[in-house]
Scaffold this motif. Structure first.
Motif, mmCIF file in Angstrom:
data_model
loop_
_atom_site.group_PDB
_atom_site.id
_atom_site.type_symbol
_atom_site.label_atom_id
_atom_site.label_comp_id
_atom_site.label_asym_id
_atom_site.label_seq_id
_atom_site.Cartn_x
_atom_site.Cartn_y
_atom_site.Cartn_z
ATOM 1 N N SER A 56 0.946 -1.217 -0.131
ATOM 2 C CA SER A 56 0.000 0.107 0.122
ATOM 3 C C SER A 56 0.754 1.306 -0.167
ATOM 4 O O SER A 56 0.830 2.048 1.119
ATOM 5 C CB SER A 56 -1.072 0.069 1.443
ATOM 6 O OG SER A 56 -1.712 -0.996 1.259
ATOM 7 N N ASP A 57 1.593 1.320 -0.951
ATOM 8 C CA ASP A 57 2.367 2.575 -1.137
ATOM 9 C C ASP A 57 2.028 3.457 -2.497
ATOM 10 O O ASP A 57 1.499 2.919 -3.205
ATOM 11 C CB ASP A 57 3.971 2.253 -1.042
ATOM 12 C CG ASP A 57 4.335 1.404 -2.379
ATOM 13 O OD1 ASP A 57 3.745 1.315 -3.290
ATOM 14 O OD2 ASP A 57 5.381 0.755 -2.218
ATOM 15 N N THR A 74 -0.373 -3.610 4.296
ATOM 16 C CA THR A 74 0.131 -2.381 4.561
ATOM 17 C C THR A 74 1.481 -2.096 4.799
ATOM 18 O O THR A 74 2.441 -2.971 4.552
ATOM 19 C CB THR A 74 -0.078 -2.383 6.334
ATOM 20 O OG1 THR A 74 0.351 -3.412 7.101
ATOM 21 C CG2 THR A 74 -1.742 -2.441 6.388
ATOM 22 N N GLU A 91 6.491 1.642 6.298
ATOM 23 C CA GLU A 91 7.176 2.996 6.356
ATOM 24 C C GLU A 91 6.147 4.161 6.735
ATOM 25 O O GLU A 91 6.243 5.364 6.827
ATOM 26 C CB GLU A 91 7.955 3.262 4.961
ATOM 27 C CG GLU A 91 6.926 3.746 3.763
ATOM 28 C CD GLU A 91 6.740 2.360 3.065
ATOM 29 O OE1 GLU A 91 6.700 2.402 1.776
ATOM 30 O OE2 GLU A 91 6.957 1.146 3.610
ATOM 31 N N TYR A 92 4.864 3.745 6.624
ATOM 32 C CA TYR A 92 3.741 4.677 6.666
ATOM 33 C C TYR A 92 3.653 4.896 8.405
ATOM 34 O O TYR A 92 3.457 3.969 9.107
ATOM 35 C CB TYR A 92 2.419 4.481 6.300
ATOM 36 C CG TYR A 92 2.177 4.801 4.731
ATOM 37 C CD1 TYR A 92 1.626 6.063 4.365
ATOM 38 C CD2 TYR A 92 2.907 4.156 3.934
ATOM 39 C CE1 TYR A 92 1.519 6.129 3.047
ATOM 40 C CE2 TYR A 92 2.821 4.362 2.613
ATOM 41 C CZ TYR A 92 1.957 5.410 2.205
ATOM 42 O OH TYR A 92 2.075 5.835 0.692
ATOM 43 N N ARG A 93 3.792 6.084 9.095
ATOM 44 C CA ARG A 93 3.959 6.048 10.572
ATOM 45 C C ARG A 93 2.583 5.718 11.080
ATOM 46 O O ARG A 93 2.433 5.161 12.189
ATOM 47 C CB ARG A 93 4.298 7.654 10.804
ATOM 48 C CG ARG A 93 5.807 7.792 10.649
ATOM 49 C CD ARG A 93 5.949 9.188 11.199
ATOM 50 N NE ARG A 93 7.211 9.485 10.662
ATOM 51 C CZ ARG A 93 7.922 10.794 11.142
ATOM 52 N NH1 ARG A 93 7.238 11.641 11.896
ATOM 53 N NH2 ARG A 93 9.313 10.974 10.882
ATOM 54 N N ASP A 94 1.402 5.857 10.385
ATOM 55 C CA ASP A 94 0.064 5.895 10.917
ATOM 56 C C ASP A 94 -0.587 4.790 9.927
ATOM 57 O O ASP A 94 -0.976 4.703 9.106
ATOM 58 C CB ASP A 94 -0.728 7.202 10.741
ATOM 59 C CG ASP A 94 -2.370 7.014 11.510
ATOM 60 O OD1 ASP A 94 -2.761 5.759 11.461
ATOM 61 O OD2 ASP A 94 -2.573 7.875 11.826
ATOM 62 N N GLN A 106 -3.919 5.202 8.778
ATOM 63 C CA GLN A 106 -4.303 5.799 7.618
ATOM 64 C C GLN A 106 -3.897 5.153 6.288
ATOM 65 O O GLN A 106 -4.609 5.153 5.522
ATOM 66 C CB GLN A 106 -3.460 7.210 7.994
ATOM 67 C CG GLN A 106 -3.756 8.201 6.731
ATOM 68 C CD GLN A 106 -2.567 9.375 6.881
ATOM 69 O OE1 GLN A 106 -1.347 9.178 7.231
ATOM 70 N NE2 GLN A 106 -3.152 10.550 6.780
ATOM 71 N N ASN A 107 -2.858 4.370 6.508
ATOM 72 C CA ASN A 107 -2.536 3.417 5.356
ATOM 73 C C ASN A 107 -3.535 2.616 4.905
ATOM 74 O O ASN A 107 -3.956 2.461 3.749
ATOM 75 C CB ASN A 107 -1.193 2.973 5.621
ATOM 76 C CG ASN A 107 -0.646 2.228 4.606
ATOM 77 O OD1 ASN A 107 -0.095 0.997 4.653
ATOM 78 N ND2 ASN A 107 -0.655 2.703 3.385
#
Length: 260
Positions: A63-64, A87, A90-93, A96-97
């Protein structure tokens, strides 16, 4: 191809994996770079078209932003392949991802295996439960991956309402979302039996991945032990890098079709 059900989502039993597309060879930095060089957007779309022609109906991919952009273009061109979204660490949340994946067309979402292993080790099972709940609230099938098969057992024992399990054939440390990191990963043949053992304990379908040991096994060895243990409800996910074999898609479809 025969299909399996991931909650409300019906997909082909063989799924194409996204690691080569994203440059994760699980071999050497040079091979990872070669994958990135090879997989232009045009070649990614070519691979997906070949998969669709062969009967593969879904891709398992991160999911980037890059994957979302490529799939948007592919679907705009008329492609029909479904997206099972992993997921991206690297997405902090992570919540949200998940929302982002849903907004960009994911048909199912699962929690990244390295994250699941880490959260379980740190006693943060409730964080996994919250992510599973957020996926389900969006109306999507929710899954969990893990490199350690024992974590699938624990997740089931905790009663998490997952729709499917992503079961890795090897207990690896992983990249943890960082493409520049070169982890020390030991592909221990004994891990395969432990991963397959867990299938009989799971109530929900499983998708087996890293069948080939990231290119370390022949097709016959990769599918040989799987055929002895896989359930009719289970599927397999295979990353494909066409420079290794021009008929790679068709060959994997044939092998998957011979699974019991």
């Amino acid at each position: 191809m025969r299909t399996i059900a991931l909650g409300s989502l019906s997909v082909s039993r063989l799924l194409v994996g996204g690691n080569p597309i994203s440059g994760f060879s699980h071999q050497t930095p040079e091979r990872s770079s070669a994958m990135i060089d090879y997989f232009t957007v045009a070649r990614i779309k070519g691979l997906l078209n070949a998969c669709e022609r062969a009967g593969i109906t879904a891709i398992v991919a991160r999911s980037d932003a890059f994957i979302m952009r490529v799939l948007h273009e592919y679907w705009s061109d008329g492609g029909q392949i479904r997206w099972i979204a992993q997921t991206a660490p690297e997405y902090r949340d992570a919540q949200q991802n998940v929302t982002l994946a849903h907004a960009h067309g994911a048909s199912a979402v699962y929690v990244h295996g390295g994250d699941v292993d880490l959260m379980m080790a740190e006693g943060k099972a409730d964080a996994i439960r919250a992510l599973v709940a957020s996926i389900r609230e969006l109306g999507l099938p929710a899954g969990v991956a893990a490199h350690d098969p024992a974590n699938h057992r624990k997740i089931q024992q905790l009663g998490m309402p997952v729709s499917f399990h992503m079961v890795c054939m090897y207990n690896l440390t992983g990249y943890q979302g960082n493409a520049q990191r070169t982890p020390t990963e030991r592909f221990d043949p004994e891990d395969r039996g432990k991963a397959l053992d867990i299938l009989s304990e799971l109530d929900q379908p499983a998708i087996l991945y890293k069948l080939y040991g990231a290119g370390r096994l022949t097709p016959e060895k990769a599918f040989g032990d799987i055929a002895e243990r896989i359930r009719p409800c289970d599927g397999v996910c295979v990353g494909m890098y066409p420079p290794d074999a021009a008929d790679m898609v068709e060959r994997n479809v044939l092998l998957a079709e011979h699974l019991p």
